[in-house]
Motif scaffolding. Structure first.
Motif, PDB file in Angstrom:
ATOM      1  N   TRP A 190      17.102  47.958  -5.589  1.00 36.82           N
ATOM      2  CA  TRP A 190      16.381  48.727  -6.602  1.00 36.82           C
ATOM      3  C   TRP A 190      15.026  49.267  -6.152  1.00 36.82           C
ATOM      4  CZ3 TRP A 190      18.619  50.437 -10.884  1.00 36.82           C
ATOM      5  CH2 TRP A 190      19.815  49.833 -11.279  1.00 36.82           C
ATOM      6  N   ASN A 191      14.616  49.061  -4.927  1.00 35.32           N
ATOM      7  CA  ASN A 191      13.299  49.514  -4.475  1.00 35.32           C
ATOM      8  C   ASN A 191      13.123  51.019  -4.694  1.00 35.32           C
ATOM      9  OD1 ASN A 191      10.765  49.559  -3.293  1.00 35.32           O
ATOM     10  ND2 ASN A 191      11.565  49.757  -1.228  1.00 35.32           N
ATOM     11  N   GLY A 192      12.075  51.394  -5.443  1.00 36.71           N
ATOM     12  CA  GLY A 192      11.764  52.791  -5.703  1.00 36.71           C
ATOM     13  C   GLY A 192      12.502  53.419  -6.872  1.00 36.71           C
ATOM     14  N   TYR A 193      13.431  52.717  -7.467  1.00 35.22           N
ATOM     15  CA  TYR A 193      14.211  53.263  -8.573  1.00 35.22           C
ATOM     16  C   TYR A 193      13.490  53.100  -9.912  1.00 35.22           C
ATOM     17  CZ  TYR A 193      18.631  53.927  -6.077  1.00 35.22           C
ATOM     18  OH  TYR A 193      19.617  54.370  -5.243  1.00 35.22           O
ATOM     19  N   THR A 194      13.716  54.079 -10.791  1.00 36.03           N
ATOM     20  CA  THR A 194      13.427  53.894 -12.207  1.00 36.03           C
ATOM     21  C   THR A 194      14.767  53.603 -12.869  1.00 36.03           C
ATOM     22  OG1 THR A 194      11.529  55.379 -12.223  1.00 36.03           O
ATOM     23  CG2 THR A 194      12.594  54.949 -14.342  1.00 36.03           C
ATOM     24  N   HIS A 195      14.798  52.546 -13.655  1.00 33.65           N
ATOM     25  CA  HIS A 195      16.022  52.157 -14.351  1.00 33.65           C
ATOM     26  C   HIS A 195      15.772  52.232 -15.850  1.00 33.65           C
ATOM     27  CE1 HIS A 195      19.680  50.201 -15.509  1.00 33.65           C
ATOM     28  NE2 HIS A 195      18.973  49.375 -16.251  1.00 33.65           N
ATOM     29  N   ARG A 196      16.725  52.791 -16.572  1.00 38.43           N
ATOM     30  CA  ARG A 196      16.663  52.842 -18.031  1.00 38.43           C
ATOM     31  C   ARG A 196      17.893  52.149 -18.596  1.00 38.43           C
ATOM     32  NH1 ARG A 196      13.456  57.966 -20.302  1.00 38.43           N
ATOM     33  NH2 ARG A 196      11.732  57.802 -18.834  1.00 38.43           N
ATOM     34  N   LYS A 200      17.575  56.308 -11.300  1.00 39.39           N
ATOM     35  CA  LYS A 200      17.236  57.457 -10.457  1.00 39.39           C
ATOM     36  C   LYS A 200      16.375  56.946  -9.311  1.00 39.39           C
ATOM     37  CE  LYS A 200      15.233  62.108 -10.797  1.00 39.39           C
ATOM     38  NZ  LYS A 200      14.597  63.049 -11.739  1.00 39.39           N
ATOM     39  N   ALA A 201      16.721  57.350  -8.091  1.00 40.42           N
ATOM     40  CA  ALA A 201      16.008  56.896  -6.901  1.00 40.42           C
ATOM     41  C   ALA A 201      14.729  57.697  -6.671  1.00 40.42           C
ATOM     42  CB  ALA A 201      16.915  57.023  -5.676  1.00 40.42           C
ATOM     43  N   ALA A 202      13.786  57.026  -6.017  1.00 37.62           N
ATOM     44  CA  ALA A 202      12.566  57.661  -5.494  1.00 37.62           C
ATOM     45  C   ALA A 202      11.694  58.339  -6.539  1.00 37.62           C
ATOM     46  CB  ALA A 202      12.928  58.643  -4.376  1.00 37.62           C
ATOM     47  N   VAL A 203      11.698  57.816  -7.741  1.00 40.95           N
ATOM     48  CA  VAL A 203      10.821  58.362  -8.775  1.00 40.95           C
ATOM     49  C   VAL A 203      10.199  57.231  -9.584  1.00 40.95           C
ATOM     50  CG1 VAL A 203      12.069  60.538  -9.060  1.00 40.95           C
ATOM     51  CG2 VAL A 203      12.705  58.574 -10.446  1.00 40.95           C
ATOM     52  N   SER A 204       9.026  57.508 -10.131  1.00 42.22           N
ATOM     53  CA  SER A 204       8.379  56.566 -11.040  1.00 42.22           C
ATOM     54  C   SER A 204       8.230  57.273 -12.389  1.00 42.22           C
ATOM     55  CB  SER A 204       7.010  56.134 -10.505  1.00 42.22           C
ATOM     56  OG  SER A 204       6.398  55.228 -11.403  1.00 42.22           O
ATOM     57  N   GLU A 205       9.267  57.164 -13.226  1.00 41.27           N
ATOM     58  CA  GLU A 205       9.299  57.857 -14.517  1.00 41.27           C
ATOM     59  C   GLU A 205       9.491  56.884 -15.680  1.00 41.27           C
ATOM     60  OE1 GLU A 205      11.276  62.129 -13.279  1.00 41.27           O
ATOM     61  OE2 GLU A 205      12.639  60.541 -13.911  1.00 41.27           O
ATOM     62  N   ALA A 206       9.084  55.643 -15.518  1.00 43.30           N
ATOM     63  CA  ALA A 206       9.355  54.642 -16.547  1.00 43.30           C
ATOM     64  C   ALA A 206       8.806  55.047 -17.913  1.00 43.30           C
ATOM     65  CB  ALA A 206       8.804  53.283 -16.133  1.00 43.30           C
ATOM     66  N   LYS A 213      18.499  53.448 -34.609  1.00 39.41           N
ATOM     67  CA  LYS A 213      18.400  54.322 -33.436  1.00 39.41           C
ATOM     68  C   LYS A 213      18.691  53.530 -32.171  1.00 39.41           C
ATOM     69  CE  LYS A 213      14.848  57.190 -35.551  1.00 39.41           C
ATOM     70  NZ  LYS A 213      13.502  57.747 -35.415  1.00 39.41           N
ATOM     71  N   ASN A 214      19.175  54.241 -31.148  1.00 38.13           N
ATOM     72  CA  ASN A 214      19.346  53.612 -29.844  1.00 38.13           C
ATOM     73  C   ASN A 214      17.990  53.156 -29.332  1.00 38.13           C
ATOM     74  OD1 ASN A 214      22.032  54.373 -30.018  1.00 38.13           O
ATOM     75  ND2 ASN A 214      21.764  56.185 -28.740  1.00 38.13           N
ATOM     76  N   LEU A 215      17.978  52.108 -28.530  1.00 35.84           N
ATOM     77  CA  LEU A 215      16.753  51.558 -27.968  1.00 35.84           C
ATOM     78  C   LEU A 215      16.798  51.713 -26.452  1.00 35.84           C
ATOM     79  CD1 LEU A 215      14.147  49.939 -28.707  1.00 35.84           C
ATOM     80  CD2 LEU A 215      15.461  47.876 -28.174  1.00 35.84           C
ATOM     81  N   ILE A 216      15.687  52.165 -25.859  1.00 29.87           N
ATOM     82  CA  ILE A 216      15.587  52.345 -24.415  1.00 29.87           C
ATOM     83  C   ILE A 216      14.516  51.399 -23.876  1.00 29.87           C
ATOM     84  CG2 ILE A 216      15.053  53.961 -22.529  1.00 29.87           C
ATOM     85  CD1 ILE A 216      17.451  54.979 -24.058  1.00 29.87           C
ATOM     86  N   VAL A 217      14.849  50.668 -22.805  1.00 32.30           N
ATOM     87  CA  VAL A 217      13.868  49.908 -22.041  1.00 32.30           C
ATOM     88  C   VAL A 217      13.924  50.477 -20.632  1.00 32.30           C
ATOM     89  CG1 VAL A 217      13.184  47.653 -21.134  1.00 32.30           C
ATOM     90  CG2 VAL A 217      14.117  47.840 -23.459  1.00 32.30           C
ATOM     91  N   SER A 218      12.770  50.929 -20.132  1.00 38.61           N
ATOM     92  CA  SER A 218      12.698  51.614 -18.849  1.00 38.61           C
ATOM     93  C   SER A 218      11.725  50.883 -17.934  1.00 38.61           C
ATOM     94  CB  SER A 218      12.223  53.049 -19.084  1.00 38.61           C
ATOM     95  OG  SER A 218      12.068  53.755 -17.876  1.00 38.61           O
ATOM     96  N   MET A 219      12.101  50.727 -16.649  1.00 42.54           N
ATOM     97  CA  MET A 219      11.219  50.046 -15.704  1.00 42.54           C
ATOM     98  C   MET A 219      11.302  50.697 -14.334  1.00 42.54           C
ATOM     99  SD  MET A 219      13.524  46.585 -15.544  1.00 42.54           S
ATOM    100  CE  MET A 219      14.340  46.832 -17.115  1.00 42.54           C
ATOM    101  N   HIS A 220      10.186  50.631 -13.589  1.00 41.57           N
ATOM    102  CA  HIS A 220      10.157  51.159 -12.232  1.00 41.57           C
ATOM    103  C   HIS A 220       9.982  50.009 -11.249  1.00 41.57           C
ATOM    104  CE1 HIS A 220       8.267  52.890  -8.584  1.00 41.57           C
ATOM    105  NE2 HIS A 220       9.313  53.672  -8.716  1.00 41.57           N
ATOM    106  N   PHE A 221      10.899  49.929 -10.280  1.00 35.18           N
ATOM    107  CA  PHE A 221      10.882  48.879  -9.262  1.00 35.18           C
ATOM    108  C   PHE A 221      10.064  49.353  -8.066  1.00 35.18           C
ATOM    109  CE2 PHE A 221      14.588  48.099 -11.818  1.00 35.18           C
ATOM    110  CZ  PHE A 221      14.554  46.728 -11.985  1.00 35.18           C
TER     111      PHE A 221
END
Length: 184
Positions: free
Chosen positions: A34-40, A152-158, A124-132
């Motif tokens: 997960w290095n560098g990924y933003t995960h939602r 998504k790789a190589a981005v910090s969009e949490a 409503k849907n719930l989103i939890v977003s984190m940047h590794f």
């Protein structure tokens, strides 16, 4: 006054306030890289068992082969239009260990976020977003009904509301998110 259970608090109106579970997964497996990924992580409204409350906290779980480091984490309602992983409005930042935006969790362990002011809307849907921000592995649960992971790789969009280009990690899966609770 001290109470024997930290999740139960009495207030002056003699109402007992407690932490209720809004959604829960069991991420016991392992998913690395997960290095560098933003995960939602999107939890569908159908997967939220409760709503309301004045505060929220989440539990994140590291993988069984390695831990993880995140530098930011956010929570918010999912957008009703646009991409399925977009926030409806500006999300609320989750903090850890007394106000830190980032946190490192060691192999196989969990971290409970600080409680923050936020109300879960179960309609409503719930989103939890984190940047590794480092080489990381998270716990994975492939039986988390009504949960969907996007990355998504190589981005910090949490904390970004409207994003694009995320890959779906599959349905009924939780990557590192173990529980969402609200204080009622």
């Amino acid at each position: 006054m001290t109470f024997p259970f930290p999740s139960v608090v009495a207030n002056s109106s003699s109402h007992v306030a407690t932490w209720q579970t809004n959604a829960q997964a069991n991420p016991t497996g392992n998913n690395g890289g997960w290095n560098g990924y933003t995960h939602r992580e999107r939890i569908l409204a159908a997967g939220l068992s409760n709503g309301g409350g004045s505060k929220v906290r989440v539990t994140l779980k590291a993988g069984s082969s390695a831990g993880f480091t995140i530098d930011s984490c956010y929570i918010g309602a999912g957008a009703s239009v646009g991409d399925t992983y977009d926030f409806e409005t500006t999300p609320t930042q989750l903090l850890f260990n007394g106000g830190n935006a980032g946190v490192t969790v060691t192999t196989g362990n969990s971290i409970l976020s600080d409680e923050i002011t936020y109300t879960v809307d179960a309609s409503k849907n719930l989103i939890v977003s984190m940047h590794f921000s480092a080489t990381s592995a998270v716990g994975i649960d492939t039986g988390a009904t009504n949960w969907n992971g996007y990355s998504k790789a190589a981005v910090s969009e949490a904390g970004t509301v409207n994003v694009s280009g995320y890959s779906a990690g599959g349905g009924n899966v939780s990557y590192g998110l173990a529980k969402v609770e609200s204080f009622v």
